[in-house]
Design an enzyme around this catalytic site. Structure first.
Site, mmCIF file in Angstrom:
data_model
loop_
_atom_site.group_PDB
_atom_site.id
_atom_site.type_symbol
_atom_site.label_atom_id
_atom_site.label_comp_id
_atom_site.label_asym_id
_atom_site.label_seq_id
_atom_site.Cartn_x
_atom_site.Cartn_y
_atom_site.Cartn_z
ATOM 1 N N HIS A 172 39.801 -21.933 -44.185
ATOM 2 C CA HIS A 172 38.486 -22.153 -44.787
ATOM 3 C C HIS A 172 37.501 -22.533 -43.687
ATOM 4 O O HIS A 172 37.814 -23.364 -42.842
ATOM 5 C CB HIS A 172 38.563 -23.274 -45.830
ATOM 6 C CG HIS A 172 37.240 -23.561 -46.469
ATOM 7 N ND1 HIS A 172 36.695 -22.734 -47.432
ATOM 8 C CD2 HIS A 172 36.348 -24.561 -46.260
ATOM 9 C CE1 HIS A 172 35.520 -23.240 -47.801
ATOM 10 N NE2 HIS A 172 35.291 -24.339 -47.099
ATOM 11 N N CYS A 216 40.627 11.728 -30.324
ATOM 12 C CA CYS A 216 40.252 10.329 -30.522
ATOM 13 C C CYS A 216 39.599 9.746 -29.277
ATOM 14 O O CYS A 216 38.543 9.121 -29.358
ATOM 15 C CB CYS A 216 41.474 9.508 -30.921
ATOM 16 S SG CYS A 216 41.112 7.757 -31.172
#
Length: 460
Positions: free
Chosen positions: A440, A42
């Site tokens: 939102h 990795c």
């Protein structure tokens, strides 16, 4: 008789460090063996350098598509060599920083070399014989090289070399269609390389069929994709690769390029360990045979990560390493491993992420479920992004409203999926998701809107 005996011996310095280091902190005598650079796949040749390079591709794509937002940048120039050198140096520095920490730890001994078993829980490393009460094999995997006539005679790239390539190709042929192939193809394409992809079946075959189809359509902007294709032969002469393929419907054609990347999956690093000497068996595909406690067929020997083949992610081997440290060292018990809601992501363009079962799998087992679906475009932030291809798909069990799977394609899919991962891990329901207040107009509202669609279908 061994030269050194340890409480804990770990072969591999990637996910295996989740065992060796904490064991040493408990006062146990631990050893770690690594034949390559410290940090594992990795860090050195996988997810970290690839994502650093892919981020540059994302920036380039943002500039290239700025006209969609009524912006007209003057373009960009790619200092490809400097980009790769910067990423490579960062990775090497990170890898090099590991050894000083090992040297300060008197309970942890590091051996640089290739380990081969010479007996029960005993290995040989560069002439030294090491034994241990507990042995953990975490040797990872390497690129799989397919049989292609002529391939053994040409200087092709695998992902390992591609991540260090300092000269940008003009035209690259990519053989493969999985996440490694699509991520690297995107990286080179976004920076200006012309890409042709030769795919044996379809792009991202394990994904949900609807996601897979959407990805294939969207990825055409980055590459010319030849799916359902086989390679007849490949040659290399005067800096030019030529490849003959048989595409969909038996169509014969010839491709050319100045670079060739082979990205057709991986094979486990189990073949050079002399496992038979320790009584450790492998499956027919070469992966080490383990049970639901990651025990091999040899007493006192466990295997984890790519070499065991349960999941092929760094986040999954981290889980396995933490599980083994806890259940075999810190708090010994006979508890089976629980992978829970194991997610994945593909950092290409568009991004893909998923957790749980696909709709194909649910249909195959005859599950009673509903699909909650919402396009990115049908949201405030999706409109701001001018999204044309993204969507969220949530699969909900009709009887108990548990979420069986979630599959996302589009901007920041790897981020959006996490709220569903948490919910599935906690055995939550669709109603728990809908009871959450979403900011939102954050992109996450698309997940909620898909959940609302599922609720409507359950109520119908």
């Amino acid at each position: 008789m061994s030269d050194q005996h340890y409480d804990v011996l770990v072969i591999g310095s990637g996910g295996g460090t989740k065992i060796s280091t904490p064991a040493s902190h408990l006062g146990l005598k631990a050893a770690i063996v690594e034949k390559d650079r410290l940090g594992g796949t990795c860090l050195n040749r996988g997810c970290i350098p690839s994502k650093m390079l892919i981020h540059a591709a994302e920036v380039a794509e943002t500039i290239s598509t700025a006209s969609r937002y009524n912006l007209r940048p003057k373009g960009f120039e790619v200092d490809f060599e400097a980009l790769v050198q910067r990423v490579s140096q960062t990775i090497d520095d990170e890898s090099d920083s590991i050894l000083p920490g090992y040297r300060k730890n008197e309970n942890l001994h590091y051996y640089h070399g290739e380990a081969r078993f010479v007996g029960d829980r005993t290995v040989s490393v560069r002439g030294k014989t090491l034994s241990a009460d507990k042995v953990y094999i975490a040797t990872g995997s390497r690129p799989r090289i397919p049989h292609i006539p002529g391939l053994d005679k040409v200087p092709f790239l695998t992902s390992t070399e591609a991540l260090r390539l300092e000269k940008q190709p003009k035209k690259m042929i990519v053989v493969g269609g999985g996440y490694i192939a699509t991520e690297l193809a995107y990286y080179f394409s976004a920076l200006g390389t012309d890409i042709s992809m030769v795919v044996r079946s379809v792009l991202l075959r394990p994904e949900d069929a609807q996601v897979r189809a959407a990805f294939h359509k969207a990825f055409q902007r980055h590459a010319k994709v030849y799916h359902e294709a086989t390679v007849d032969w490949v040659t290399f002469e005067n800096g030019v690769y030529k490849m003959a393929i048989c595409g969909e419907g038996g169509l014969k054609m010839e491709l050319e390029g100045d670079a060739l990347l082979i990205a057709t999956g991986v094979v486990p690093n189990s073949d050079n360990l002399n496992l038979a000497a320790a009584g450790v068996e492998t499956r027919p595909d070469g992966f080490i045979r383990v049970d639901d406690r990651l025990r091999t067929t040899a007493e006192g020997v466990w295997a984890l990560g790519d070499v065991a083949g349960n999941f092929m992610f760094r986040h999954s081997v981290n889980l396995e390493g933490e599980y083994l440290f806890r259940t075999t060292i810190a708090e010994p018990c006979d508890e089976a491993i629980d992978y829970g809601a194991m997610p994945h992501a593909v950092f290409s363009s568009p991004q893909v992420a998923g957790v749980g079962e696909t709709e194909d799998q649910l249909q195959a087992r005859g599950a009673d479920y509903v699909v909650g679906f919402r396009n990115y475009a049908a949201s405030a932030m999706g409109m701001a992004l001018r999204s044309e291809e993204g969507f969220v798909k949530i699969l909900v069990n009709r009887a108990d409203r548990k979420i069986l799977g979630c599959h996302i394609i589009g901007h920041e899919a790897s981020v959006l999926v996490h709220q569903v991962i948490t919910l599935m891990q906690m055995k939550g329901t669709l109603d728990d998701l809908l009871a959450t207040t979403f900011i939102h107009p954050a992109l996450n509202e698309i997940v909620r809107n898909a959940a609302r669609d599922a609720r409507a279908k359950l109520q119908a």
